[in-house]
Write a protein that holds these residues in place. Sequence first.
Motif, PDB file in Angstrom:
ATOM      1  N   PHE A 128       7.839 -14.611 -10.945  1.00  0.00           N
ATOM      2  CA  PHE A 128       6.508 -15.221 -10.984  1.00  0.00           C
ATOM      3  C   PHE A 128       5.620 -14.631  -9.887  1.00  0.00           C
ATOM      4  CE2 PHE A 128       3.449 -18.523  -9.809  1.00  0.00           C
ATOM      5  CZ  PHE A 128       2.855 -18.741 -11.035  1.00  0.00           C
ATOM      6  N   ASP A 129       6.153 -14.529  -8.658  1.00  0.00           N
ATOM      7  CA  ASP A 129       5.359 -13.980  -7.552  1.00  0.00           C
ATOM      8  C   ASP A 129       4.831 -12.591  -7.870  1.00  0.00           C
ATOM      9  OD1 ASP A 129       5.474 -16.145  -5.951  1.00  0.00           O
ATOM     10  OD2 ASP A 129       6.934 -15.331  -4.536  1.00  0.00           O
ATOM     11  N   PHE A 130       5.719 -11.733  -8.381  1.00  0.00           N
ATOM     12  CA  PHE A 130       5.285 -10.372  -8.692  1.00  0.00           C
ATOM     13  C   PHE A 130       4.222 -10.373  -9.785  1.00  0.00           C
ATOM     14  CE2 PHE A 130       5.244  -6.443 -11.014  1.00  0.00           C
ATOM     15  CZ  PHE A 130       5.114  -5.517  -9.994  1.00  0.00           C
ATOM     16  N   MET A 131       4.471 -11.147 -10.810  1.00  0.00           N
ATOM     17  CA  MET A 131       3.580 -11.137 -11.969  1.00  0.00           C
ATOM     18  C   MET A 131       2.185 -11.657 -11.629  1.00  0.00           C
ATOM     19  SD  MET A 131       5.634 -10.299 -14.746  1.00  0.00           S
ATOM     20  CE  MET A 131       5.372 -11.244 -16.251  1.00  0.00           C
ATOM     21  N   THR A 132       2.074 -12.483 -10.591  1.00  0.00           N
ATOM     22  CA  THR A 132       0.797 -13.158 -10.341  1.00  0.00           C
ATOM     23  C   THR A 132       0.070 -12.691  -9.084  1.00  0.00           C
ATOM     24  OG1 THR A 132       1.972 -14.916  -9.194  1.00  0.00           O
ATOM     25  CG2 THR A 132       1.504 -15.272 -11.539  1.00  0.00           C
ATOM     26  N   THR A 133       0.637 -11.739  -8.348  1.00  0.00           N
ATOM     27  CA  THR A 133      -0.023 -11.285  -7.117  1.00  0.00           C
ATOM     28  C   THR A 133      -1.011 -10.163  -7.429  1.00  0.00           C
ATOM     29  OG1 THR A 133       1.887 -11.901  -5.796  1.00  0.00           O
ATOM     30  CG2 THR A 133       0.397 -10.280  -4.830  1.00  0.00           C
TER      31      THR A 133
END
Lengths: 270, 270
Positions: free
Chosen positions: A262-267
Motif C-alpha cells: 500500500f505504501d509503495f502504491m500510494t506514495t
Amino acid sequence: MAEPHQEEQQVYSISLNKELAKRLQTAGARAAMTPEAILEPALKQYLSREGPGDAVYLSAPAQAMMKGIYKETATIGEVKRHGDFGLGTFNDLDGEMVLLDGVAYQIRTDGQACVVGDEVQTPFACATFFNPASVEKIDWELDNQEFKAFLERIIPSENMFYGIRIDGTFSELKMWSVSKQPDHQPITEVRPTMFTFCDVDGTLAGFYTPKFIKALSMPGFHFHFLTGDRRHGGHLKEATPRDVRISLQFISRLELDLPTTFDFMTTDLV
Amino acid sequence: MAEPHQEEQQVYSISLNKELAKRLQTAGARAAMTPEAILEPALKQYLSREGPGDAVYLSAPAQAMMKGIYKETATIGEVKRHGDFGLGTFNDLDGEMVLLDGVAYQIRTDGQACVVGDEVQTPFACATFFNPASVEKIDWELDNQEFKAFLERIIPSENMFYGIRIDGTFSELKMWSVSKQPDHQPITEVRPTMFTFCDVDGTLAGFYTPKFIKALSMPGFHFHFLTGDRRHGGHLKEATPRDVRISLQFISRLELDLPTTFDFMTTDLV
C-alpha cells in the motif's frame, strides 16, 4: 505416443522432490500441458539467457526508499534467487546489507557484521550473480581521489551497469552505517554513524549504476565493505586501498520489481 | 549414486532435439554440471516466475532515443521473445511500431500499416505478454478529456506499470506518425505528421509507465492504434471512444536491456 524423429531426439531424466514435482504439476494443469511438456520451454528459457551474471536485480526502485518507504515485503531469500553478490539495507533501515559469495550480512552502526536469515525483509536490495570479465591488480597505495579516478578509468561506459568486487588490504576505510529509523523520515534527514577502519583486509562489494536511471538505484559507484573475517563492515565513504584486486563485471540487463505494498502504491515518487 | 530419499522423489523424462541437447551439454560443461543437474535449476527458475505477462520488457532506455540514438541492434524478433503486445519505433524513427497478438506492424506517415519481419531493427520497443486482470466496457461516447480521466480512474496506483488494450469503435482518433530521420536530430525537434480517423473501429495498444522512471520509457499513458482490418494506424494524440472494451493488465516487473553499441555507450544520457 509415436515418436517419428526419435533417432534425432535425446532423452534426459530429472528427479524432483515432492514439493517441486507438485509445483510442476500445478503449472502443467494451469497451462493444460503435461509436466514433461513444461520441461522443454523451461530449459529453453534457461538456456536463452546469457547465463547467470547477466542482470542486475533490484527488489524495488531506490526512489521509494528516498521518499521514506523503509518497509517492504521482499526478503533476503528472494534477493538471493537473483544473485550471490549485492548490496542493500533492511526494513526500517536497520543497518547495511552485503551479500557476498551467497551469504547475506547485516552491518549495524557499531560496524559489526552478522549473517542474516533468508526470511529477513528489505526495502531495497540490488544483486547479481558475480562473474567478472576483468581483474585489475593494484599493489601500491591510492588515496581516495586516485581510487575513484582509477575506477572511473576502468569502466568503458557510464551508461552501463557494473558489478565490482575489490579484495585486499586497505590503509584506511571511512565507513558508515545506519540504525533503525522507526519514524520513517525522508532518507535525506537520516544521520548515519561514521567510523573508520585502518590497515584492514577485506572486500568491497559494489555496483556502478548509470546516473540517468538514478530513480532506480544509487547512481555512480556504491560500495559496502566486509572485513576478511566477515565480522565487520559498513557503507563505504572513502577508501585508501594499498594492495587490492579489482574484479569488474559488465552488466547490460536490469530486472526491477515494483513493490505492491500500500505504501509503495500510494506514495508520490516523482 | 545412492538416492536415500528416492521414495520422496518423482522422476520425469524429457526428450530433446539435437540442437537443444547440444546447448544443454555445452551449458553443463561450462557450469561443470551434468545435463540432468541443469534441468532442476531451469525448472525452478521457470516455475518461480509468475508466468508470462508479469514483466514489461524494454529493449533500451527511452532516454537514449530522446538523446538522438535512433539506431540500435535489437530486432523485432528479440522483442517478440519478451512479449506479444507492445509499442515502439524502428531504426531512424522510420514509423510507429505496434505489436498486437504477436504480429508487429509498421505505421508510416500516411497512416498505412504493414506487417514487418523479425529481422527489422528498433532503437526502442516496449513489450509484454498481454494477460489482462480486468476488463471495462464503455458503450457511450467519451471525449478525449473524459477518456483520459477514465483511464486515470481505473489504474489503482501511478507507481505501477500497466498494459492496456482498447478494442472497439471510436468517433474520432487524432494520430501521428514520423518519417525516417537520417540526420538523427534530437527527438524534440522531430516534426511528426498529424492525421485523423473518424468513425473507425480498431485497437489501441499501450502502456502506462510510472512518471518517476521517465528515463526508461514514455511516462504516463502511451498508445498506438491499429484499425480493425490492421491496415492503418498511428501514434495516439487524442481519442473519442464510443463503444469500447478496455482490458487492463497490472505489471510489477521491469526488464531492461542496455544497448552495447558505441553510440549508446558514449552518449551523455544525463
